[in-house]
Design a protein around this motif. Structure first.
Motif, PDB file in Angstrom:
ATOM      1  N   ALA A 163       0.836  -1.206   0.000  1.00 22.82           N
ATOM      2  CA  ALA A 163       0.000   0.000   0.000  1.00 22.82           C
ATOM      3  C   ALA A 163       0.869   1.254   0.000  1.00 22.82           C
ATOM      4  O   ALA A 163       0.570   2.232  -0.696  1.00 22.82           O
ATOM      5  CB  ALA A 163      -0.934  -0.004   1.208  1.00 22.82           C
ATOM      6  N   ALA A 164       1.960   1.233   0.782  1.00 23.00           N
ATOM      7  CA  ALA A 164       2.837   2.399   0.855  1.00 23.00           C
ATOM      8  C   ALA A 164       3.528   2.661  -0.476  1.00 23.00           C
ATOM      9  O   ALA A 164       3.687   3.827  -0.889  1.00 23.00           O
ATOM     10  CB  ALA A 164       3.862   2.218   1.962  1.00 23.00           C
ATOM     11  N   VAL A 165       3.959   1.608  -1.166  1.00 24.28           N
ATOM     12  CA  VAL A 165       4.576   1.782  -2.479  1.00 24.28           C
ATOM     13  C   VAL A 165       3.592   2.456  -3.433  1.00 24.28           C
ATOM     14  O   VAL A 165       3.935   3.426  -4.130  1.00 24.28           O
ATOM     15  CB  VAL A 165       5.041   0.427  -3.050  1.00 24.28           C
ATOM     16  CG1 VAL A 165       5.401   0.559  -4.535  1.00 24.28           C
ATOM     17  CG2 VAL A 165       6.234  -0.100  -2.268  1.00 24.28           C
ATOM     18  N   GLN A 275      -9.049   7.420  -2.102  1.00 26.23           N
ATOM     19  CA  GLN A 275      -7.816   7.014  -2.780  1.00 26.23           C
ATOM     20  C   GLN A 275      -8.058   5.802  -3.683  1.00 26.23           C
ATOM     21  O   GLN A 275      -7.475   5.701  -4.770  1.00 26.23           O
ATOM     22  CB  GLN A 275      -6.725   6.698  -1.751  1.00 26.23           C
ATOM     23  CG  GLN A 275      -6.309   7.873  -0.888  1.00 26.23           C
ATOM     24  CD  GLN A 275      -5.695   9.008  -1.689  1.00 26.23           C
ATOM     25  OE1 GLN A 275      -5.146   8.803  -2.770  1.00 26.23           O
ATOM     26  NE2 GLN A 275      -5.781  10.216  -1.169  1.00 26.23           N
ATOM     27  N   VAL A 276      -8.916   4.902  -3.242  1.00 22.52           N
ATOM     28  CA  VAL A 276      -9.285   3.757  -4.089  1.00 22.52           C
ATOM     29  C   VAL A 276      -9.980   4.252  -5.352  1.00 22.52           C
ATOM     30  O   VAL A 276      -9.671   3.824  -6.471  1.00 22.52           O
ATOM     31  CB  VAL A 276     -10.192   2.772  -3.314  1.00 22.52           C
ATOM     32  CG1 VAL A 276     -10.699   1.668  -4.245  1.00 22.52           C
ATOM     33  CG2 VAL A 276      -9.447   2.164  -2.134  1.00 22.52           C
ATOM     34  N   ALA A 277     -10.922   5.173  -5.171  1.00 22.50           N
ATOM     35  CA  ALA A 277     -11.686   5.690  -6.313  1.00 22.50           C
ATOM     36  C   ALA A 277     -10.789   6.404  -7.313  1.00 22.50           C
ATOM     37  O   ALA A 277     -11.040   6.358  -8.530  1.00 22.50           O
ATOM     38  CB  ALA A 277     -12.781   6.633  -5.815  1.00 22.50           C
ATOM     39  N   VAL A 281      -4.543   3.369  -5.094  1.00 22.29           N
ATOM     40  CA  VAL A 281      -4.180   2.181  -4.329  1.00 22.29           C
ATOM     41  C   VAL A 281      -5.216   1.087  -4.556  1.00 22.29           C
ATOM     42  O   VAL A 281      -6.405   1.362  -4.742  1.00 22.29           O
ATOM     43  CB  VAL A 281      -4.065   2.528  -2.822  1.00 22.29           C
ATOM     44  CG1 VAL A 281      -5.393   2.949  -2.235  1.00 22.29           C
ATOM     45  CG2 VAL A 281      -3.455   1.376  -2.025  1.00 22.29           C
ATOM     46  N   ALA A 282      -4.739  -0.147  -4.558  1.00 22.10           N
ATOM     47  CA  ALA A 282      -5.606  -1.312  -4.736  1.00 22.10           C
ATOM     48  C   ALA A 282      -5.100  -2.426  -3.823  1.00 22.10           C
ATOM     49  O   ALA A 282      -3.918  -2.443  -3.442  1.00 22.10           O
ATOM     50  CB  ALA A 282      -5.595  -1.776  -6.193  1.00 22.10           C
TER      51      ALA A 282
END
Length: 322
Positions: A163-165, A275-277, A281-282
């Motif tokens: 997630a951080a990457v 952030q997902v939208a 991040v996924a």
């Protein structure tokens, strides 16, 4: 209903799936029918007894910090969600729970859940929740990462690391990932400019960084020395030596080692959903296990070396309750 519980502390085999009475929501609470949960470092600490200062010595104790599913019922004074709403959330990390996220149903305060991001199944949502919240807090809250900065993610193949990457890349960072060599292609796809094999690369060989996100919790003083003059470092991998290193680093002012305890509420869940939208991040999933096989999920977590999360699927991962 079924719930994963422990009746003594120890290795993953102490986990037992037992039949318990289904809880009922009280005022300000919701009952969630759980579709999926994941294995977090918090869960391993509770199970092993390393967090007994929180969980105590009275059993049974439930495991599963996070969950995703749908609202089965609401208690009095709840108007933020309705029965049938797909939600994700966490139990309180600093409280003991006889029934936690790895169960068919769980009761939590209504402000501990939020709408599942559009496009994610419950399984995917549970995989992303804690890592995403933790990575956001590390990058936005603890280190105030800015576009163009060099970012080192240590333990980059784990849940928080992946997630951080992704988020550091999305925020304009130039990301170096420390992980096993076999994960190079996957981490590059997630946004890392450079992937270094942590088994072959000493801290002193990594370069200098404006931001370091550490998920390992060892050799912190050595990695702190890889900060630029204005660099910031945060660790989410806490242990006795890590706490000592954090305390000793306070003399370095802004270049001290920071840490925090993620305890997401609805506002943080909404921020992560945004952030997902945006596509920033996924979720990254390594293995999926049934509730009855929860011990195997913990074994896989303890073994390490995987890319992404170990998941416990409790119901159909696309269940919405509607």
């Amino acid at each position: 209903m079924k719930a994963a519980q422990i009746f003594s502390y120890g290795a993953p085999d102490v986990l037992t799936v037992t039949e318990v009475e289904r809880p009922e929501p009280g005022p300000g609470q919701v009952l969630v029918a759980v579709a999926a949960s994941s294995v977090n470092g918090h869960d391993a600490l509770v199970r092993s007894g390393a967090a007994k200062v929180i969980s105590g010595r009275r059993f049974p104790i439930g495991v599963g910090l996070d969950f995703a599913g749908f609202v089965a019922a609401t208690g009095p004074d709840v108007d933020s969600v309705r029965a049938g709403d797909p939600v994700w959330g966490t139990v309180h990390p600093r409280e003991k729970h006889a029934i936690a996220g790895a169960a068919e149903f769980v009761v939590v305060a209504a402000d501990r859940v939020g709408p599942v991001p559009v496009g994610l199944s419950a399984l995917q949502a549970a995989a992303l929740l804690v890592p995403g919240i933790t990575a956001l807090a590390a990058l936005r809250g603890a280190t105030h990462m800015e576009a163009g900065e060099r970012v080192l993610v240590r333990g980059a193949a784990g849940g928080v690391g992946t997630a951080a990457v992704q988020l550091a890349h999305a925020f304009g960072g130039r990301v170096t990932a420390l992980a096993r060599a076999r994960h190079t292609a996957a981490l590059t796809d997630l946004g890392a400019e450079c992937v270094l094999d942590y088994r072959q690369t000493a801290a002193e060989e990594t370069g200098l960084f404006d931001v370091i996100v550490d998920t390992v919790g060892t050799d912190l003083a050595r990695y702190r020395r890889r900060l630029t003059k204005s660099g910031r470092m945060v660790t989410v991998g806490l242990s006795g030596p890590a706490i000592a290193a954090i305390a000793a680093s306070t003399v370095f002012g802004s270049r001290r080692i920071r840490t925090f305890s993620a305890n997401p509420r609805a506002a943080q869940l909404t921020e992560l959903a945004e952030q997902v939208a945006s596509g920033a991040v996924a979720p990254v999933i390594d293995g999926v296990y049934s509730l009855n096989d929860v011990a195997s999920a913990h074994h896989a977590f303890d073994k390490g070396g995987a890319l992404g999360r170990q998941m416990v699927q409790i119901a159909g991962s696309d269940a919405t309750g509607q």
